[in-house]
Structures are given as C-alpha cells and as structure tokens.
Write an enzyme that holds these catalytic residues in place. Sequence first.
Site, PDB file in Angstrom:
ATOM      1  CE  LYS A  56      -2.060   2.034   3.489  1.00 51.93           C
ATOM      2  NZ  LYS A  56      -1.927   3.494   3.395  1.00 51.93           N
ATOM      3  CG  ASP A  85     -11.194  18.846  -5.310  1.00 52.17           C
ATOM      4  OD1 ASP A  85     -12.131  19.653  -5.511  1.00 52.17           O
ATOM      5  OD2 ASP A  85     -10.001  19.203  -5.255  1.00 52.17           O
ATOM      6  CB  THR A 136      -8.968   3.352  11.556  1.00 51.23           C
ATOM      7  OG1 THR A 136      -7.855   3.685  10.739  1.00 51.23           O
ATOM      8  CG2 THR A 136      -9.829   2.372  10.820  1.00 51.23           C
ATOM      9  NE  ARG A 196       1.663   3.227  12.819  1.00 50.44           N
ATOM     10  CZ  ARG A 196       0.860   4.161  13.337  1.00 50.44           C
ATOM     11  NH1 ARG A 196       1.366   5.120  14.089  1.00 50.44           N
ATOM     12  NH2 ARG A 196      -0.438   4.128  13.082  1.00 50.44           N
ATOM     13  CE  LYS A 198      -6.888   7.467   4.006  1.00 51.59           C
ATOM     14  NZ  LYS A 198      -5.492   7.017   3.920  1.00 51.59           N
ATOM     15  CG  ASP A 252      -4.561   4.882   1.488  1.00 52.58           C
ATOM     16  OD1 ASP A 252      -5.696   5.364   1.283  1.00 52.58           O
ATOM     17  OD2 ASP A 252      -4.062   4.774   2.620  1.00 52.58           O
TER      18      ASP A 252
HETATM   19  O1  C5P Z   1       0.800   1.624  10.823  1.00 52.17           O
HETATM   20  P1  C5P Z   1      -0.673   1.317  10.642  1.00 52.17           P
HETATM   21  O2  C5P Z   1      -0.982  -0.167  10.636  1.00 52.17           O
HETATM   22  O3  C5P Z   1      -1.545   2.088  11.611  1.00 52.17           O
HETATM   23  O4  C5P Z   1      -0.988   1.862   9.164  1.00 52.17           O
HETATM   24  C1  C5P Z   1      -2.291   1.958   8.662  1.00 52.17           C
HETATM   25  C2  C5P Z   1      -2.237   2.516   7.283  1.00 52.17           C
HETATM   26  O5  C5P Z   1      -3.581   2.547   6.792  1.00 52.17           O
HETATM   27  C3  C5P Z   1      -1.693   3.938   7.166  1.00 52.17           C
HETATM   28  O6  C5P Z   1      -0.960   4.004   5.953  1.00 52.17           O
HETATM   29  C4  C5P Z   1      -2.935   4.812   7.081  1.00 52.17           C
HETATM   30  O7  C5P Z   1      -2.728   5.952   6.273  1.00 52.17           O
HETATM   31  C5  C5P Z   1      -3.937   3.873   6.400  1.00 52.17           C
HETATM   32  N1  C5P Z   1      -5.350   4.118   6.673  1.00 52.17           N
HETATM   33  C6  C5P Z   1      -5.877   4.159   7.951  1.00 52.17           C
HETATM   34  N2  C5P Z   1      -7.217   4.422   8.145  1.00 52.17           N
HETATM   35  C7  C5P Z   1      -8.027   4.599   7.081  1.00 52.17           C
HETATM   36  C8  C5P Z   1      -7.494   4.546   5.778  1.00 52.17           C
HETATM   37  C9  C5P Z   1      -6.146   4.289   5.616  1.00 52.17           C
HETATM   38  O8  C5P Z   1      -5.152   3.958   8.910  1.00 52.17           O
HETATM   39  N3  C5P Z   1      -9.328   4.781   7.273  1.00 52.17           N
END
Ligand code: C5P
Length: 235
Positions: A38, A72, A124, A215, A69, A67
């Site tokens: 991603k 606009d 989230t 992470r 997002k 991703d």
């Molecule tokens: O490190 P972590 O597991 O929290 O990463 C989650 C990834 O998912 C990040 O790249 C974040 O930008 C993306 N994301 C998110 N919540 C959303 C959409 C995308 O955390 N609703």
Amino acid sequence: MSNINNNLPIIFCAIDKPDLESAKKLCTEISKTGLGLKLGLQFFNALGPQGVLEIEKSFPNIPIFLDLKYHDIPNTVAGAIRSITSQCKPAFLNVHAAGGLEMMKKAKEACPAETKLLAVTILTSLDEQAISKVGYKETVKERVVQMAKLTQEAGLDGVVCSSHEIEAIRDVCGDGFILMVPGIRPENSDAGDQKRVMTPHKAMNTGATHLVIGRPVTQNDNPAQAAQDILNSIK
Ligand code: C5P
C-alpha cells in the site's frame, strides 16, 4: 470469513516511507511474504507517479493499493483518477465517501475496470469524541453504514472501514462488497494513533476481505517474519 475471492492479497502492507531507497528496501522484505503493497500520501507526495511506477517496475508481481483518498468536486476527482491510471496500474485506488454520490459515480466512471475503487468511510484514527467535534451528530457506526450504502449505490467495489463496523456493513451491503480494514493490531502490539483496532484473526473472521497493516510489520526488526506470523495467525 467473507466469500470474496478476487485473487488479490489478503493483507496490504503500508509502505509509509518518504524516499525510494527505504521504500524499496521494505518492499524487498515484503516481496518474500505474499503481502500486497500500500503506497499512501507520504510516499506519493515525496515521489509522485514516477515513484509508484518505479515500485511497479521493481516488483511487477505484487499488487499495489494506491491510497490517495481523493476528496474534491466530481470533475476534479475524475480527472485525478484518469491522470494517475493513465500512468500506473494499481489494483486498488480510493476516494473519500464524504465527497458524495455524484463524486463517487464520476470517480467510478473514470476508473479502469482492472483497478478496484474503494471509498474511505471514517478514518480509523477518529473515535466518537473526535467525530462529534467535527460536528457529526450520528455515532461512528451509523455514519459509516450510511456512507457504505452510498458507496454501493455509486457502484464502487467496496469501502475502507474500521474493524468495528465490519458486521454492520456486511449486514446492509451483502457478501460481494470489499471491506478493506486498517487499524489492525496483532495481540500485544502498540495501537499508536489508531483508535478503533482489532487483531488480524478477529477482523477476518468478522467479515473483512482485506487488511491494511503498517507499523506492526514495518517497525519490526524482521518485517518478513512479522508478516508471516500475521498470515499464520489468520489461517
Ligand atoms: O501503521 P498502521 O498499521 O496504523 O498503518 C495503517 C495505514 O492505513 C496507514 O498508511 C494509514 O494511512 C492507512 N489508513 C488508515 N485508516 C483509514 C485509511 C487508511 O489507517 N481509514
């Protein structure tokens, strides 16, 4: 588990890196695991479509979720989607459902069939208190379900949602709808800034079709092993 079988990886690893060298190093680790990649805003704003092309070229067999997002007016989002998909061939691309029905319809029209288009419901990282400060009157769940219904009406392939809304969305949108779920944390791992989290195993059993994990994999000393452990946990 959901009955979707789109031959795409179940887990997409968030390559949140600002430079090509460290992104490629991480992708090389991830390429040993069967996870998808991603690429998000940090990567794209540093390296642009050229950076995405470079990853596509270096890892031609790994599906990419781009991703970005988009949010606009309909004409601008449709133009952005035409611009990026004329250069890159992501497996998934996304917009914000908050952009509305017309924006999502135009986005879908502009998106080639081989790229699945998803809509982000509520990030989230936002909990009830945070969304009430934005001025939303409903609960997170009510809002997310309403956005998922709108996304389906617009003809998109699915939504990005938190694990806590999977069941409610499945109930109204049915089995064929893609649910891409970030905010995933294996047992005993740090939630960081994510507020609505769940383990990979529980999220898949609840009805997610794909998971986004950053992470817990990327900050591990051995990302490939961390990814494999997670894959084993959902089998
Ligand atoms: O490190 P972590 O597991 O929290 O990463 C989650 C990834 O998912 C990040 O790249 C974040 O930008 C993306 N994301 C998110 N919540 C959303 C959409 C995308 O955390 N609703």
